[in-house]
Structures are given as structure tokens and as C-alpha cells.
Write a protein that holds these residues in place. Structure first.
Motif, PDB file in Angstrom:
ATOM      1  N   THR A 147      31.978  25.273 -69.093  1.00 19.76           N
ATOM      2  CA  THR A 147      32.847  25.026 -70.249  1.00 19.76           C
ATOM      3  C   THR A 147      34.023  25.988 -70.262  1.00 19.76           C
ATOM      4  O   THR A 147      35.178  25.577 -70.454  1.00 19.76           O
ATOM      5  CB  THR A 147      32.037  25.179 -71.553  1.00 19.76           C
ATOM      6  OG1 THR A 147      30.975  24.226 -71.549  1.00 19.76           O
ATOM      7  CG2 THR A 147      32.919  24.927 -72.761  1.00 19.76           C
ATOM      8  N   LEU A 148      33.748  27.269 -70.050  1.00 18.96           N
ATOM      9  CA  LEU A 148      34.814  28.276 -70.082  1.00 18.96           C
ATOM     10  C   LEU A 148      35.821  28.047 -68.961  1.00 18.96           C
ATOM     11  O   LEU A 148      37.037  28.052 -69.190  1.00 18.96           O
ATOM     12  CB  LEU A 148      34.218  29.677 -69.967  1.00 18.96           C
ATOM     13  CG  LEU A 148      33.536  30.262 -71.192  1.00 18.96           C
ATOM     14  CD1 LEU A 148      32.907  31.613 -70.861  1.00 18.96           C
ATOM     15  CD2 LEU A 148      34.537  30.420 -72.336  1.00 18.96           C
ATOM     16  N   LEU A 149      35.311  27.849 -67.741  1.00 21.36           N
ATOM     17  CA  LEU A 149      36.210  27.684 -66.604  1.00 21.36           C
ATOM     18  C   LEU A 149      36.963  26.362 -66.700  1.00 21.36           C
ATOM     19  O   LEU A 149      38.165  26.285 -66.391  1.00 21.36           O
ATOM     20  CB  LEU A 149      35.410  27.763 -65.305  1.00 21.36           C
ATOM     21  CG  LEU A 149      36.198  27.844 -63.999  1.00 21.36           C
ATOM     22  CD1 LEU A 149      37.113  29.068 -63.983  1.00 21.36           C
ATOM     23  CD2 LEU A 149      35.231  27.894 -62.804  1.00 21.36           C
ATOM     24  N   GLY A 150      36.266  25.316 -67.153  1.00 18.44           N
ATOM     25  CA  GLY A 150      36.900  24.005 -67.250  1.00 18.44           C
ATOM     26  C   GLY A 150      38.004  23.938 -68.273  1.00 18.44           C
ATOM     27  O   GLY A 150      38.904  23.088 -68.173  1.00 18.44           O
ATOM     28  N   ALA A 151      37.986  24.838 -69.257  1.00 20.71           N
ATOM     29  CA  ALA A 151      39.059  24.872 -70.252  1.00 20.71           C
ATOM     30  C   ALA A 151      40.383  25.296 -69.630  1.00 20.71           C
ATOM     31  O   ALA A 151      41.455  24.941 -70.124  1.00 20.71           O
ATOM     32  CB  ALA A 151      38.676  25.816 -71.387  1.00 20.71           C
ATOM     33  N   TRP A 152      40.316  26.046 -68.528  1.00 22.84           N
ATOM     34  CA  TRP A 152      41.537  26.545 -67.878  1.00 22.84           C
ATOM     35  C   TRP A 152      41.829  25.838 -66.562  1.00 22.84           C
ATOM     36  O   TRP A 152      42.988  25.752 -66.141  1.00 22.84           O
ATOM     37  CB  TRP A 152      41.404  28.058 -67.643  1.00 22.84           C
ATOM     38  CG  TRP A 152      41.307  28.802 -68.937  1.00 22.84           C
ATOM     39  CD1 TRP A 152      40.171  29.204 -69.581  1.00 22.84           C
ATOM     40  CD2 TRP A 152      42.397  29.172 -69.783  1.00 22.84           C
ATOM     41  NE1 TRP A 152      40.485  29.812 -70.772  1.00 22.84           N
ATOM     42  CE2 TRP A 152      41.845  29.810 -70.924  1.00 22.84           C
ATOM     43  CE3 TRP A 152      43.778  29.037 -69.696  1.00 22.84           C
ATOM     44  CZ2 TRP A 152      42.638  30.310 -71.959  1.00 22.84           C
ATOM     45  CZ3 TRP A 152      44.568  29.539 -70.721  1.00 22.84           C
ATOM     46  CH2 TRP A 152      43.989  30.159 -71.833  1.00 22.84           C
ATOM     47  N   LEU A 153      40.773  25.355 -65.909  1.00 27.36           N
ATOM     48  CA  LEU A 153      40.943  24.663 -64.638  1.00 27.36           C
ATOM     49  C   LEU A 153      40.226  23.318 -64.729  1.00 27.36           C
ATOM     50  O   LEU A 153      39.056  23.199 -64.342  1.00 27.36           O
ATOM     51  CB  LEU A 153      40.363  25.496 -63.483  1.00 27.36           C
ATOM     52  CG  LEU A 153      40.909  26.917 -63.299  1.00 27.36           C
ATOM     53  CD1 LEU A 153      40.178  27.608 -62.156  1.00 27.36           C
ATOM     54  CD2 LEU A 153      42.406  26.901 -63.047  1.00 27.36           C
ATOM     55  N   PRO A 154      40.876  22.299 -65.235  1.00 31.15           N
ATOM     56  CA  PRO A 154      40.216  20.987 -65.408  1.00 31.15           C
ATOM     57  C   PRO A 154      39.768  20.398 -64.076  1.00 31.15           C
ATOM     58  O   PRO A 154      40.347  20.680 -63.015  1.00 31.15           O
ATOM     59  CB  PRO A 154      41.326  20.133 -66.040  1.00 31.15           C
ATOM     60  CG  PRO A 154      42.299  21.111 -66.623  1.00 31.15           C
ATOM     61  CD  PRO A 154      42.264  22.306 -65.732  1.00 31.15           C
ATOM     62  N   GLY A 155      38.730  19.560 -64.140  1.00 30.56           N
ATOM     63  CA  GLY A 155      38.256  18.874 -62.940  1.00 30.56           C
ATOM     64  C   GLY A 155      37.500  19.768 -61.996  1.00 30.56           C
ATOM     65  O   GLY A 155      37.772  19.790 -60.790  1.00 30.56           O
ATOM     66  N   LEU A 156      36.533  20.512 -62.510  1.00 28.03           N
ATOM     67  CA  LEU A 156      35.761  21.432 -61.682  1.00 28.03           C
ATOM     68  C   LEU A 156      34.895  20.673 -60.668  1.00 28.03           C
ATOM     69  O   LEU A 156      34.514  19.528 -60.899  1.00 28.03           O
ATOM     70  CB  LEU A 156      34.854  22.292 -62.565  1.00 28.03           C
ATOM     71  CG  LEU A 156      35.555  23.273 -63.508  1.00 28.03           C
ATOM     72  CD1 LEU A 156      34.522  24.006 -64.354  1.00 28.03           C
ATOM     73  CD2 LEU A 156      36.398  24.271 -62.722  1.00 28.03           C
ATOM     74  N   GLN A 198      37.261  36.290 -69.947  1.00 29.24           N
ATOM     75  CA  GLN A 198      36.672  37.401 -70.706  1.00 29.24           C
ATOM     76  C   GLN A 198      36.947  37.235 -72.200  1.00 29.24           C
ATOM     77  O   GLN A 198      36.068  37.476 -73.032  1.00 29.24           O
ATOM     78  CB  GLN A 198      37.225  38.725 -70.201  1.00 29.24           C
ATOM     79  CG  GLN A 198      36.531  39.947 -70.794  1.00 29.24           C
ATOM     80  CD  GLN A 198      36.975  41.247 -70.152  1.00 29.24           C
ATOM     81  OE1 GLN A 198      37.784  41.256 -69.221  1.00 29.24           O
ATOM     82  NE2 GLN A 198      36.453  42.358 -70.636  1.00 29.24           N
ATOM     83  N   SER A 199      38.136  36.780 -72.543  1.00 27.29           N
ATOM     84  CA  SER A 199      38.459  36.523 -73.955  1.00 27.29           C
ATOM     85  C   SER A 199      37.574  35.415 -74.521  1.00 27.29           C
ATOM     86  O   SER A 199      37.281  35.396 -75.724  1.00 27.29           O
ATOM     87  CB  SER A 199      39.927  36.129 -74.095  1.00 27.29           C
ATOM     88  OG  SER A 199      40.774  37.207 -73.719  1.00 27.29           O
ATOM     89  N   GLY A 200      37.140  34.493 -73.650  1.00 25.67           N
ATOM     90  CA  GLY A 200      36.272  33.409 -74.084  1.00 25.67           C
ATOM     91  C   GLY A 200      34.807  33.794 -74.192  1.00 25.67           C
ATOM     92  O   GLY A 200      33.973  32.964 -74.570  1.00 25.67           O
TER      93      GLY A 200
END
Length: 349
Positions: A147-156, A198-200
Motif C-alpha cells: 500500500t505504501l509503495l503503491g501510493a508512490w509507484l503505481p503498478g507494482l 518513512q512519512s507514511g
């Protein structure tokens, strides 16, 4: 370690030694976080070799246990680089960044691996370089990692070993009890992404916590004390998709194929726990009670979040089944075996 990346990590209160982050000031809390929370970790304990040139794919195909033809911008693979006797000299994750082939491997093994590979390039149009200072890398793992990574890099990447290219960054999904990813790229975009994660809520952890996640995933990592010690199947590489038995010749292929087609595996890698405060070093011998000869070796060991030490070890199967097994000497701490997250094939192919 990339200098800009190292400066950033130091500003985040990282303790850095021998090109790897030992911790961010709270090693025990970081281990517990790796077990239950979403964590981010510097991966500078890995080195990266890049390979370019029109003959690169064919050259690498003749060096590694896996089928290099299957490596694309959308798919990475585990593999091994072997001696002519079929013993693993290095464990490798091979992935693409455009025209670049990238080989991520344990940092202590980079220089000897690069030197040996260059010896066999000969007239091939293939150039190999140490890119560890050019590319930085970190990992994220845990219940909210996707969820955290996908918010910044869509289409994991959806499946283990799948890869996604997102502008300057390469994202690879790797094995783990929960979602786990590696991100490779220039230090600038990585710094921005680390800060966002980290902020997330992602918690920075050191190398021991990330290495413990490798242990829980049953993924081996060699170093200078275990290189040239194991045939790939002994380290369960066949169960991790790290060997192709359909490709053509590569260094050590005859021994690896013979074990698969003509022999029954007599040693394999196990996951275990021991009640001790100090992790045994890679290569530490293992013994049966009263035995004078070693029946195996430690591959990787780290403190456990629950106390004691968790480890991966290659053992004689007959000795493991007869039990018990002890570390360092026949009277040392006893191994309590734990389940691996995959099955290990023991029969011939």
C-alpha cells in the motif's frame, strides 16, 4: 556505498560500518519491527555489477545456473555463479535496467566474481563494471509495504521475481512472509522515495533485521566463508526458481545436472532456531552428538525478534532426521528446526 546515499543515511542516524547499515539506533526494536511492522532497509550490503554489449546475454547465459534469456524489464531471477566443480561461488539476483543487465550479489563476493567473469569475456562484446557506487538500493517489507509503495509507484510487480521500471527506479518483488520489494536506482529519487515511505509509517531498520527476513523467507546468501562450499541444490536454489535444467551449458552445469537427474540430494538447507545470544558466523560447523566430523555449515544467522538466534544451515539430511544437531561443537547449542515457506524436492528429476 554511494556517497550521496551514505550522507543521507547518516542524517537519518544510521550507524554505518563496512558499507552497510548496522542499525538506526535501536537494533532490538528494529528486529521486532521487521517481524510485525512495515520496514525499510538500506541494501548496500549488496554490490551491483552491470553488464553491457551486444554479446552480453549470450555471455551471461554461459555463466549462470538460470536461463538468462528469461530476464526482461518485467522479470528478474535468482541464480548462482558456480565453479567448474558445480560449487556456488556467489548467489545472484539478475535483472534488467533498459540495456543494462544488473547482477546484485553479496558485497564481499563482488570483486572476486567480477574478476573471474572478466577472465572469460575474451572476444565477446560484453563490458562488466562495478556499479555499486553509481546505483543505490533499499528494500521495503511488511503488512503495509504494498500500500505504501503503491501510493508512490503505481503498478507494482504482482508476483515474486517480477519487475517494474518506474522512470529511473527498478522495483523487484522478492520472496518473503509478507510483501517485500527491492528498489534500485540513482540516489536522488531513492532519497525522495525513502522519505515518503518513512512519512507514511515505514520504520528504518539495519542490515540484521533485513537479513532476518531473508532467513524467514529461506533465501540463502553466501559470503567469503561459504563461497565454493555448496552445490546450488544444497542451498535449495532449485526450490527458489534459481536453476534452469532446460538451458544449455554453463560453468559447473555437468555437476548440477547430474545431481538433478542421476542422484538423490543428500544435503539441503534448513531453517532453525538456537538458544544463544551470539549468532554463529557463516561457515560455522554443525555436529551430531559425539561426532568428530562436521555434518553441515551455517549459511546465515541473525538475532531473532523473540530472542535467541534464527539461522539457515546446510546439513546432511540423514543427520538432520536423526537429530539433534549442535552448533560449533557436539555440545554446542542445539538446533530447533522450523518450517521453510516452500517445499524442497529431494528426488531425481
Amino acid at each position: 556505498m554511494n556517497s550521496e546515499w551514505q550522507t543521507f543515511l547518516a542524517q537519518q542516524h544510521a550507524s554505518i560500518a563496512d558499507d552497510q547499515v548496522t542499525d538506526f539506533g535501536a537494533p532490538q526494536d528494529e528486529l521486532r519491527a521487521a517481524d510485525s511492522a512495515t520496514v525499510i532497509a538500506d541494501l548496500s550490503h549488496q554490490g551491483v555489477i552491470t553488464a553491457t554489449g551486444s554479446d552480453t546475454e549470450a555471455f551471461l547465459q554461459g555463466q549462470f545456473t538460470n536461463d538468462v534469456h528469461q530476464v526482461t524489464d518485467e522479470h528478474s531471477q535468482l541464480s548462482a555463479y558456480c565453479s567448474p566443480k558445480g560449487r556456488m561461488l556467489a548467489n545472484i539476483r539478475l535483472f534488467r535496467r533498459g540495456e543494462l543487465y544488473c547482477l546484485a550479489l553479496p558485497r564481499p563476493l563482488l570483486e572476486p566474481t567480477l574478476k573471474r567473469l572478466r577472465m572469460f569475456v575474451l572476444r565477446s562484446d560484453a563490458t562488466l563494471e562495478d556499479a555499486s557506487e553509481t546505483l543505490a538500493r533499499f528494500g521495503i517489507a511488511g503488512p503495509d509495504a504494498e500500500t505504501l509503495l503503491g501510493a508512490w509507484l503505481p503498478g507494482l510487480p504482482a508476483a515474486v521475481d517480477d519487475t517494474v521500471q518506474h522512470q529511473e527506479l527498478t522495483v523487484i518483488r522478492i520472496p518473503g512472509p509478507q510483501a517485500r520489494f527491492e528498489i534500485h536506482g540513482p540516489s536522488g529519487p531513492l532519497i525522495d522515495l525513502w522519505q515518503a515511505l518513512q512519512s507514511g509509517g515505514a520504520i528504518p531498520v539495519g542490515y540484521p533485521a533485513w537479513s532476518w527476513l531473508d532467513i524467514t523467507a529461506g533465501v540463502p546468501s553466501l559470503d567469503s566463508d561459504t563461497t565454493d562450499a555448496f552445490v546450488p541444490q544444497m542451498a535449495n536454489l532449485h526450490s527458489l526458481g534459481g536453476i534452469s535444467f532446460k538451458k544449455g551449458c554453463y560453468t559447473g552445469q555437468e555437476v548440477v545436472a547430474r545431481m538433478h537427474y542421476l542422484g538423490t540430494l543428500k544435503r539441503r538447507m534448513y531453517r532453525a532456531h538456537i538458544d544463544t545470544d551470539t549468532p554463529p558466523a557463516p561457515g560455522e560447523p554443525l555436529y551430531s552428538p559425539g561426532g568428530e566430523s562436521s555434518v553441515g555449515k551455517v549459511v546465515l544467522a541473525q538475532p531473532s525478534p523473540q530472542g535467541g538466534v534464527d539461522l539457515l544451515a546446510v546439513l546432511q539430511i540423514s543427520s538432520a532426521e536423526a537429530g539433534p544437531i549442535h552448533v560449533s561443537n557436539p555440545d554446542g547449542p542445539a538446533l530447533a528446526f522450523q518450517e521453510l515457506p516452500y517445499s524442497v524436492a529431494l528426488e531425481t528429476g
